[in-house]
Scaffold this motif. Structure first.
Motif, PDB file in Angstrom:
ATOM      1  N   GLY A   9     -26.258 -14.507 -47.436  1.00  0.00           N
ATOM      2  CA  GLY A   9     -26.302 -13.078 -47.722  1.00  0.00           C
ATOM      3  C   GLY A   9     -27.291 -12.376 -46.830  1.00  0.00           C
ATOM      4  O   GLY A   9     -27.064 -11.281 -46.346  1.00  0.00           O
ATOM      5  N   SER A  10     -28.396 -13.023 -46.589  1.00  0.00           N
ATOM      6  CA  SER A  10     -29.433 -12.467 -45.730  1.00  0.00           C
ATOM      7  C   SER A  10     -28.925 -12.325 -44.295  1.00  0.00           C
ATOM      8  O   SER A  10     -29.187 -11.334 -43.628  1.00  0.00           O
ATOM      9  CB  SER A  10     -30.662 -13.369 -45.772  1.00  0.00           C
ATOM     10  N   ALA A  11     -28.192 -13.318 -43.814  1.00  0.00           N
ATOM     11  CA  ALA A  11     -27.646 -13.263 -42.459  1.00  0.00           C
ATOM     12  C   ALA A  11     -26.679 -12.098 -42.324  1.00  0.00           C
ATOM     13  O   ALA A  11     -26.682 -11.378 -41.324  1.00  0.00           O
ATOM     14  CB  ALA A  11     -26.957 -14.575 -42.110  1.00  0.00           C
ATOM     15  N   ARG A  12     -25.863 -11.901 -43.341  1.00  0.00           N
ATOM     16  CA  ARG A  12     -24.917 -10.780 -43.327  1.00  0.00           C
ATOM     17  C   ARG A  12     -25.661  -9.454 -43.312  1.00  0.00           C
ATOM     18  O   ARG A  12     -25.331  -8.546 -42.575  1.00  0.00           O
ATOM     19  CB  ARG A  12     -23.997 -10.859 -44.548  1.00  0.00           C
ATOM     20  N   ALA A  13     -26.692  -9.348 -44.150  1.00  0.00           N
ATOM     21  CA  ALA A  13     -27.488  -8.120 -44.214  1.00  0.00           C
ATOM     22  C   ALA A  13     -28.198  -7.872 -42.887  1.00  0.00           C
ATOM     23  O   ALA A  13     -28.274  -6.733 -42.414  1.00  0.00           O
ATOM     24  CB  ALA A  13     -28.492  -8.201 -45.353  1.00  0.00           C
ATOM     25  N   ASP A  14     -28.708  -8.952 -42.272  1.00  0.00           N
ATOM     26  CA  ASP A  14     -29.382  -8.812 -40.974  1.00  0.00           C
ATOM     27  C   ASP A  14     -28.404  -8.347 -39.904  1.00  0.00           C
ATOM     28  O   ASP A  14     -28.735  -7.498 -39.072  1.00  0.00           O
ATOM     29  CB  ASP A  14     -30.016 -10.134 -40.552  1.00  0.00           C
ATOM     30  N   LYS A  15     -27.201  -8.909 -39.923  1.00  0.00           N
ATOM     31  CA  LYS A  15     -26.181  -8.513 -38.938  1.00  0.00           C
ATOM     32  C   LYS A  15     -25.818  -7.036 -39.126  1.00  0.00           C
ATOM     33  O   LYS A  15     -25.709  -6.286 -38.157  1.00  0.00           O
ATOM     34  CB  LYS A  15     -24.932  -9.392 -39.096  1.00  0.00           C
ATOM     35  N   GLU A  16     -25.665  -6.620 -40.385  1.00  0.00           N
ATOM     36  CA  GLU A  16     -25.333  -5.215 -40.647  1.00  0.00           C
ATOM     37  C   GLU A  16     -26.476  -4.298 -40.226  1.00  0.00           C
ATOM     38  O   GLU A  16     -26.252  -3.252 -39.626  1.00  0.00           O
ATOM     39  CB  GLU A  16     -25.013  -5.018 -42.128  1.00  0.00           C
ATOM     40  N   LYS A  17     -27.697  -4.718 -40.512  1.00  0.00           N
ATOM     41  CA  LYS A  17     -28.864  -3.907 -40.146  1.00  0.00           C
ATOM     42  C   LYS A  17     -28.961  -3.746 -38.632  1.00  0.00           C
ATOM     43  O   LYS A  17     -29.192  -2.651 -38.117  1.00  0.00           O
ATOM     44  CB  LYS A  17     -30.130  -4.559 -40.700  1.00  0.00           C
ATOM     45  N   SER A  18     -28.753  -4.843 -37.903  1.00  0.00           N
ATOM     46  CA  SER A  18     -28.822  -4.761 -36.436  1.00  0.00           C
ATOM     47  C   SER A  18     -27.659  -3.927 -35.888  1.00  0.00           C
ATOM     48  O   SER A  18     -27.837  -3.190 -34.910  1.00  0.00           O
ATOM     49  CB  SER A  18     -28.850  -6.147 -35.806  1.00  0.00           C
ATOM     50  N   THR A  19     -26.491  -4.007 -36.515  1.00  0.00           N
ATOM     51  CA  THR A  19     -25.348  -3.199 -36.092  1.00  0.00           C
ATOM     52  C   THR A  19     -25.648  -1.718 -36.308  1.00  0.00           C
ATOM     53  O   THR A  19     -25.361  -0.885 -35.443  1.00  0.00           O
ATOM     54  CB  THR A  19     -24.076  -3.601 -36.871  1.00  0.00           C
ATOM     55  N   ILE A  20     -26.241  -1.389 -37.434  1.00  0.00           N
ATOM     56  CA  ILE A  20     -26.590   0.011 -37.726  1.00  0.00           C
ATOM     57  C   ILE A  20     -27.631   0.521 -36.727  1.00  0.00           C
ATOM     58  O   ILE A  20     -27.523   1.651 -36.233  1.00  0.00           O
ATOM     59  CB  ILE A  20     -27.059   0.164 -39.180  1.00  0.00           C
ATOM     60  N   ASN A  21     -28.618  -0.306 -36.408  1.00  0.00           N
ATOM     61  CA  ASN A  21     -29.617   0.099 -35.409  1.00  0.00           C
ATOM     62  C   ASN A  21     -28.961   0.333 -34.053  1.00  0.00           C
ATOM     63  O   ASN A  21     -29.309   1.276 -33.339  1.00  0.00           O
ATOM     64  CB  ASN A  21     -30.725  -0.946 -35.303  1.00  0.00           C
ATOM     65  N   TYR A  22     -28.000  -0.516 -33.701  1.00  0.00           N
ATOM     66  CA  TYR A  22     -27.278  -0.338 -32.443  1.00  0.00           C
ATOM     67  C   TYR A  22     -26.466   0.961 -32.469  1.00  0.00           C
ATOM     68  O   TYR A  22     -26.412   1.687 -31.481  1.00  0.00           O
ATOM     69  CB  TYR A  22     -26.381  -1.545 -32.167  1.00  0.00           C
ATOM     70  N   LEU A  23     -25.863   1.270 -33.625  1.00  0.00           N
ATOM     71  CA  LEU A  23     -25.105   2.521 -33.751  1.00  0.00           C
ATOM     72  C   LEU A  23     -26.021   3.734 -33.574  1.00  0.00           C
ATOM     73  O   LEU A  23     -25.631   4.731 -32.960  1.00  0.00           O
ATOM     74  CB  LEU A  23     -24.402   2.587 -35.108  1.00  0.00           C
ATOM     75  N   LYS A  24     -27.232   3.646 -34.104  1.00  0.00           N
ATOM     76  CA  LYS A  24     -28.196   4.744 -33.926  1.00  0.00           C
ATOM     77  C   LYS A  24     -28.494   4.952 -32.444  1.00  0.00           C
ATOM     78  O   LYS A  24     -28.557   6.085 -31.962  1.00  0.00           O
ATOM     79  CB  LYS A  24     -29.496   4.437 -34.677  1.00  0.00           C
ATOM     80  N   THR A  25     -28.656   3.840 -31.730  1.00  0.00           N
ATOM     81  CA  THR A  25     -28.920   3.911 -30.288  1.00  0.00           C
ATOM     82  C   THR A  25     -27.737   4.552 -29.564  1.00  0.00           C
ATOM     83  O   THR A  25     -27.924   5.429 -28.710  1.00  0.00           O
ATOM     84  CB  THR A  25     -29.183   2.501 -29.718  1.00  0.00           C
ATOM     85  N   LEU A  26     -26.534   4.123 -29.904  1.00  0.00           N
ATOM     86  CA  LEU A  26     -25.336   4.696 -29.269  1.00  0.00           C
ATOM     87  C   LEU A  26     -25.228   6.197 -29.542  1.00  0.00           C
ATOM     88  O   LEU A  26     -24.863   6.976 -28.646  1.00  0.00           O
ATOM     89  CB  LEU A  26     -24.078   3.984 -29.768  1.00  0.00           C
ATOM     90  N   ALA A  27     -25.554   6.612 -30.763  1.00  0.00           N
ATOM     91  CA  ALA A  27     -25.480   8.037 -31.107  1.00  0.00           C
ATOM     92  C   ALA A  27     -26.500   8.833 -30.291  1.00  0.00           C
ATOM     93  O   ALA A  27     -26.176   9.915 -29.777  1.00  0.00           O
ATOM     94  CB  ALA A  27     -25.721   8.225 -32.605  1.00  0.00           C
ATOM     95  N   ARG A  28     -27.717   8.296 -30.168  1.00  0.00           N
ATOM     96  CA  ARG A  28     -28.744   8.993 -29.369  1.00  0.00           C
ATOM     97  C   ARG A  28     -28.322   9.121 -27.908  1.00  0.00           C
ATOM     98  O   ARG A  28     -28.580  10.128 -27.257  1.00  0.00           O
ATOM     99  CB  ARG A  28     -30.080   8.246 -29.450  1.00  0.00           C
ATOM    100  N   GLU A  29     -27.659   8.073 -27.399  1.00  0.00           N
ATOM    101  CA  GLU A  29     -27.226   8.060 -25.997  1.00  0.00           C
ATOM    102  C   GLU A  29     -25.867   8.740 -25.806  1.00  0.00           C
ATOM    103  O   GLU A  29     -25.327   8.736 -24.699  1.00  0.00           O
ATOM    104  CB  GLU A  29     -27.184   6.626 -25.486  1.00  0.00           C
ATOM    105  N   GLU A  30     -25.314   9.273 -26.883  1.00  0.00           N
ATOM    106  CA  GLU A  30     -24.031   9.990 -26.865  1.00  0.00           C
ATOM    107  C   GLU A  30     -22.881   9.132 -26.340  1.00  0.00           C
ATOM    108  O   GLU A  30     -21.990   9.607 -25.640  1.00  0.00           O
ATOM    109  CB  GLU A  30     -24.149  11.292 -26.068  1.00  0.00           C
ATOM    110  N   GLN A  31     -22.884   7.856 -26.699  1.00  0.00           N
ATOM    111  CA  GLN A  31     -21.794   6.943 -26.339  1.00  0.00           C
ATOM    112  C   GLN A  31     -20.873   6.819 -27.557  1.00  0.00           C
ATOM    113  O   GLN A  31     -20.835   5.802 -28.245  1.00  0.00           O
ATOM    114  CB  GLN A  31     -22.360   5.589 -25.926  1.00  0.00           C
TER     115      GLN A  31
END
Length: 179
Positions: A9-31
């Motif tokens: 469960g922790s691995a899944r949560a970590d993967k989701e958390k890192s995916t969300i952080n990556y999405l934030k980066t993409l949004a800031r970079e307008e990708q």
């Protein structure tokens, strides 16, 4: 065994958390294109859906603003929301279905009774998973629209029968509601 389950469960949560952080980066970079692909293809937990829906709309609004070369009007935003509905990965299983079902159910009920009582509206709100205020407003707005330009209702006899069957079942359970 519990530790193993927690790690999974922790691995899944970590993967989701890192995916969300990556999405934030993409949004800031307008990708936005890459952001939309990830949101559409990754299965997110329901606690993140609201935030991801906001991200989804903001990305589409920004892309449309760039395309038009001007800020979006409320009408433009509505058009974008209709043309770019949320992917299934960021909405509850029944978000689309239940809203559509509720609207169709209220339309059919309106054919039966344009002026439901308070008890009937309470029953409808429970059945359609809406608030009393939403049901009340729906009927007010529908009557106003019909006064301006009466809508011809194209409900099939099967749909009317199905709604009547459901109503009869509800009435059998809740004796104070009379159609």
């Amino acid at each position: 065994q519990n530790k193993i389950m927690r790690r999974k469960g922790s691995a899944r949560a970590d993967k989701e958390k890192s995916t969300i952080n990556y999405l934030k980066t993409l949004a800031r970079e307008e990708q936005y294109e890459e952001m939309f692909v990830i949101i559409s293809n990754f299965s997110f937990s329901p606690r993140n859906h609201s935030w991801l829906q906001t991200l989804w709309l903001r990305g589409h609004y920004a892309r449309e603003t760039q395309r038009l070369g001007q800020t979006l009007t409320p009408t433009d935003r509505t058009r974008v929301r209709r043309q770019q509905p949320y992917p299934q990965s960021i909405c509850q299983e029944d978000d689309y279905g239940s809203k559509k079902y509720a609207k169709e159910f209220l339309k059919v009920y309106y054919v039966i009774n344009e002026y439901p009582t308070q008890k009937q509206k309470e029953m409808l709100s429970r059945h359609c998973k809406m608030t009393y205020h939403q049901v009340n407003s729906w009927f007010k707005n529908r009557r106003a629209r019909d006064r301006e330009a009466p809508e011809v209702v194209h409900e099939s006899p099967e749909q009317l029968n199905e709604t009547l069957d459901i109503l009869m079942g509800i009435i059998a359970k809740d004796r104070d509601v009379v159609v």
